[in-house]
Design a protein around this motif. Structure first.
Motif, mmCIF file in Angstrom:
data_model
loop_
_atom_site.group_PDB
_atom_site.id
_atom_site.type_symbol
_atom_site.label_atom_id
_atom_site.label_comp_id
_atom_site.label_asym_id
_atom_site.label_seq_id
_atom_site.Cartn_x
_atom_site.Cartn_y
_atom_site.Cartn_z
ATOM 1 N N ASP A 104 30.988 7.968 -33.772
ATOM 2 C CA ASP A 104 31.548 7.178 -32.684
ATOM 3 C C ASP A 104 32.867 7.791 -32.228
ATOM 4 O O ASP A 104 33.145 7.907 -31.037
ATOM 5 C CB ASP A 104 31.796 5.735 -33.152
ATOM 6 C CG ASP A 104 30.493 4.981 -33.350
ATOM 7 O OD1 ASP A 104 29.460 5.471 -32.864
ATOM 8 O OD2 ASP A 104 30.527 3.924 -33.985
ATOM 9 N N THR A 105 33.690 8.145 -33.206
ATOM 10 C CA THR A 105 34.977 8.757 -32.893
ATOM 11 C C THR A 105 34.772 10.059 -32.137
ATOM 12 O O THR A 105 35.464 10.339 -31.154
ATOM 13 C CB THR A 105 35.746 9.037 -34.202
ATOM 14 O OG1 THR A 105 35.797 7.831 -34.948
ATOM 15 C CG2 THR A 105 37.148 9.520 -33.910
ATOM 16 N N LEU A 106 33.797 10.817 -32.592
ATOM 17 C CA LEU A 106 33.528 12.096 -31.940
ATOM 18 C C LEU A 106 33.132 11.885 -30.483
ATOM 19 O O LEU A 106 33.575 12.608 -29.592
ATOM 20 C CB LEU A 106 32.423 12.825 -32.698
ATOM 21 C CG LEU A 106 32.077 14.213 -32.166
ATOM 22 C CD1 LEU A 106 33.272 15.137 -32.311
ATOM 23 C CD2 LEU A 106 30.893 14.777 -32.921
ATOM 24 N N GLY A 112 42.011 14.721 -34.715
ATOM 25 C CA GLY A 112 40.605 14.593 -34.331
ATOM 26 C C GLY A 112 39.773 15.793 -34.716
ATOM 27 O O GLY A 112 40.282 16.786 -35.247
ATOM 28 N N GLN A 113 38.488 15.652 -34.399
ATOM 29 C CA GLN A 113 37.554 16.727 -34.747
ATOM 30 C C GLN A 113 37.500 17.801 -33.673
ATOM 31 O O GLN A 113 36.906 18.850 -33.892
ATOM 32 C CB GLN A 113 36.156 16.130 -34.956
ATOM 33 C CG GLN A 113 36.120 15.127 -36.098
ATOM 34 C CD GLN A 113 34.824 14.343 -36.107
ATOM 35 O OE1 GLN A 113 33.793 14.869 -36.436
ATOM 36 N NE2 GLN A 113 34.879 13.074 -35.736
ATOM 37 N N LEU A 114 38.069 17.518 -32.513
ATOM 38 C CA LEU A 114 37.994 18.475 -31.412
ATOM 39 C C LEU A 114 39.392 18.954 -31.016
ATOM 40 O O LEU A 114 39.646 19.279 -29.857
ATOM 41 C CB LEU A 114 37.285 17.828 -30.209
ATOM 42 C CG LEU A 114 35.875 17.326 -30.470
ATOM 43 C CD1 LEU A 114 35.295 16.652 -29.235
ATOM 44 C CD2 LEU A 114 34.959 18.474 -30.896
ATOM 45 N N VAL A 115 40.281 18.991 -31.980
ATOM 46 C CA VAL A 115 41.660 19.406 -31.694
ATOM 47 C C VAL A 115 41.689 20.840 -31.160
ATOM 48 O O VAL A 115 42.405 21.151 -30.206
ATOM 49 C CB VAL A 115 42.532 19.261 -32.956
ATOM 50 C CG1 VAL A 115 43.882 19.931 -32.741
ATOM 51 C CG2 VAL A 115 42.727 17.787 -33.286
ATOM 52 N N ALA A 116 40.901 21.701 -31.772
ATOM 53 C CA ALA A 116 40.920 23.111 -31.346
ATOM 54 C C ALA A 116 40.455 23.238 -29.898
ATOM 55 O O ALA A 116 41.060 23.962 -29.099
ATOM 56 C CB ALA A 116 40.043 23.942 -32.273
ATOM 57 N N GLU A 117 39.370 22.526 -29.563
ATOM 58 C CA GLU A 117 38.877 22.570 -28.189
ATOM 59 C C GLU A 117 39.944 22.062 -27.229
ATOM 60 O O GLU A 117 40.145 22.606 -26.134
ATOM 61 C CB GLU A 117 37.599 21.738 -28.057
ATOM 62 C CG GLU A 117 36.372 22.362 -28.715
ATOM 63 C CD GLU A 117 36.268 22.049 -30.208
ATOM 64 O OE1 GLU A 117 37.256 21.547 -30.794
ATOM 65 O OE2 GLU A 117 35.200 22.329 -30.789
ATOM 66 N N ARG A 118 40.631 20.987 -27.642
ATOM 67 C CA ARG A 118 41.689 20.418 -26.789
ATOM 68 C C ARG A 118 42.806 21.434 -26.572
ATOM 69 O O ARG A 118 43.253 21.657 -25.444
ATOM 70 C CB ARG A 118 42.272 19.170 -27.461
ATOM 71 C CG ARG A 118 43.416 18.554 -26.670
ATOM 72 C CD ARG A 118 44.107 17.475 -27.481
ATOM 73 N NE ARG A 118 44.979 18.023 -28.508
ATOM 74 C CZ ARG A 118 45.194 17.453 -29.705
ATOM 75 N NH1 ARG A 118 44.584 16.320 -30.017
ATOM 76 N NH2 ARG A 118 46.020 18.003 -30.560
#
Lengths: 231, 189
Positions: free
Chosen positions: A145-147, A183-189
């Motif tokens: 859900d967080t993702l 978060g799990q997408l910090v790198a993408e951000r």
């Protein structure tokens, strides 16, 4: 049904196309190499152990150990913080019950987040945490859900980037940073942030974020793109 | 000559059973994703990274996969978006198919001489493909090279079928022009 007149290939072009229909074959070992990287990125739970090279078996044990430790810590944390039964009579007895959240057999992410969550009534679930004066544990969002929430914000940022609306993109990225600092997408951000900053003329800031990216995510697949963007 | 689109045979993308989980999807789809990304213009050196990124998305969106539908068009849609992002992020070091096309591994090479000729023709086609806008190029790759049905392509790319055919028409026109120019440069036309 298509009603447009369709261009047909002349014979000499069609001869070229027939060769191009042959698939590009991955070199030997590429499939296993990428699988190994996936196992490291996502955790071994989603790739069956039978198919994972032996090199990842140690990684699997590491994940299992981390998960067990995390569960233990969370149980202890919840037990210590649980209020006395008389302190809050409105609290349903069910509220302090604990259930294990079953993870999907194959598609679960590695269980490094708490797998034990308190069950609360719907009313409690929507009451801000602060108003509970730390007496009721909040419902932990499921990782997927967080993702999805993270992905939704980054999708908005990406759409703004495509429209060259840099300020809007940076605002969305800032929102993601506030909500999902870990978060799990910090790198993408951060990669997208470098692009938006560089494109909007904030080069020094972009280069600083790029340097930070390289030090934090040295092995990330976006590293080379980030370095190129920051030049 | 190619048949009209509605006459074109639409072979099933895969006759294997639909994947029951991510691991099966990876096993069934790896070579396809690799090849498709290469056709879209991802350089060989970047293929492991971009293929990895595709399967990260596959994993995260696994619940969206409809097992009643073929796997390949779904993978194609994800590969298309990941490749587009890859090109966008790497716009300052514009990815192009270079001479390394000829060094790619090609399936079923009959003999060294024929393999070389075949590789050269493939290189020419793939260089020409890079002159076509990505959204059109992707449709042409899926329809003409991978022989996927247009309804599946449109679904994967989230566009109406009619838009898919429009993109195909534009892509074919552009490809024919690009290939004719390449052939003239080589003195073959």
């Amino acid at each position: 049904m298509n009603e447009e007149p369709m261009v047909e290939y002349p014979a000499h072009i069609e001869a070229l196309m027939s060769d191009a229909r042959e698939m590009f074959e991955p070199p030997a070992g590429a499939q296993e190499a990428v699988r190994l990287r996936l196992a490291k990125t996502l955790g071994p739970a989603m790739i069956s152990q039978a198919a994972v090279p032996a090199a990842t078996q140690g990684l699997s044990a590491l994940w299992a150990t981390l998960a067990a430790l995390t569960v233990g810590v969370v149980i202890a944390w919840v037990a210590l913080r649980r209020p006395a039964p008389t302190a809050h009579p409105a609290t349903s007895p069910v509220a302090s019950a604990q259930v294990s959240v079953p993870a999907p057999a194959v598609l679960s992410r590695p269980v490094v987040t708490p797998v034990v969550v308190p069950v609360v009534s719907p009313v409690q679930a929507i009451v801000p945490v602060n108003s509970q004066a730390n007496t009721v544990a909040t419902v932990a969002p499921r990782p997927l859900d967080t993702l999805a929430a993270e992905q939704a914000i980054l999708d908005r940022a990406r759409a703004s980037v495509r429209r060259s609306e840099w300020d809007t993109a940076l605002s969305a990225l800032q929102l993601h940073a506030r909500r999902f600092a870990r978060g799990q997408l910090v790198a993408e951000r951060e990669a997208m942030r470098v692009r938006a900053l560089m494109a909007s003329g904030r080069r020094e800031e972009g280069q600083r974020v790029a340097r930070s990216f390289v030090s934090r995510f040295a092995a990330h697949p976006l590293r080379s793109a980030v370095e190129a963007m920051a030049q | 000559m190619l048949a009209q689109p509605h006459d074109k045979p639409k072979p099933s993308a895969s006759v294997t059973a639909p994947p029951a989980n991510f691991d099966e999807a990876y096993t069934q789809g790896f070579a396809y994703v690799w090849s498709t990304l290469r056709r879209m213009g991802v350089r060989e050196a970047s293929l492991p990274d971009v293929t990895h990124d595709v399967f990260i998305v596959v994993f995260r969106r696994w619940n969206d996969f409809d097992s009643a539908r073929p796997l390949r068009p779904w993978l194609f849609g994800i590969a298309y978006r990941v490749a587009s992002d890859h090109f966008a992020l790497a716009h300052q070091r514009r990815e192009r198919l270079d001479a390394d096309v000829a060094t790619d591994h090609v399936a079923h090479e009959p003999s060294p001489e024929r393999a070389l000729e075949s590789a050269q023709r493939r290189a020419m086609v793939h260089e020409a493909l890079q002159e076509i806008p990505m959204e059109q190029r992707a449709v042409l790759i899926a329809f003409d090279l991978e022989e996927q049905p247009m309804n599946e392509i449109a679904l994967a790319m989230e566009v109406p079928v009619k838009t898919g055919y429009s993109r195909l028409r534009l892509a074919r026109e552009a490809l024919v022009g690009a290939l004719d120019r390449a052939l003239r440069r080589r003195g073959e036309r």
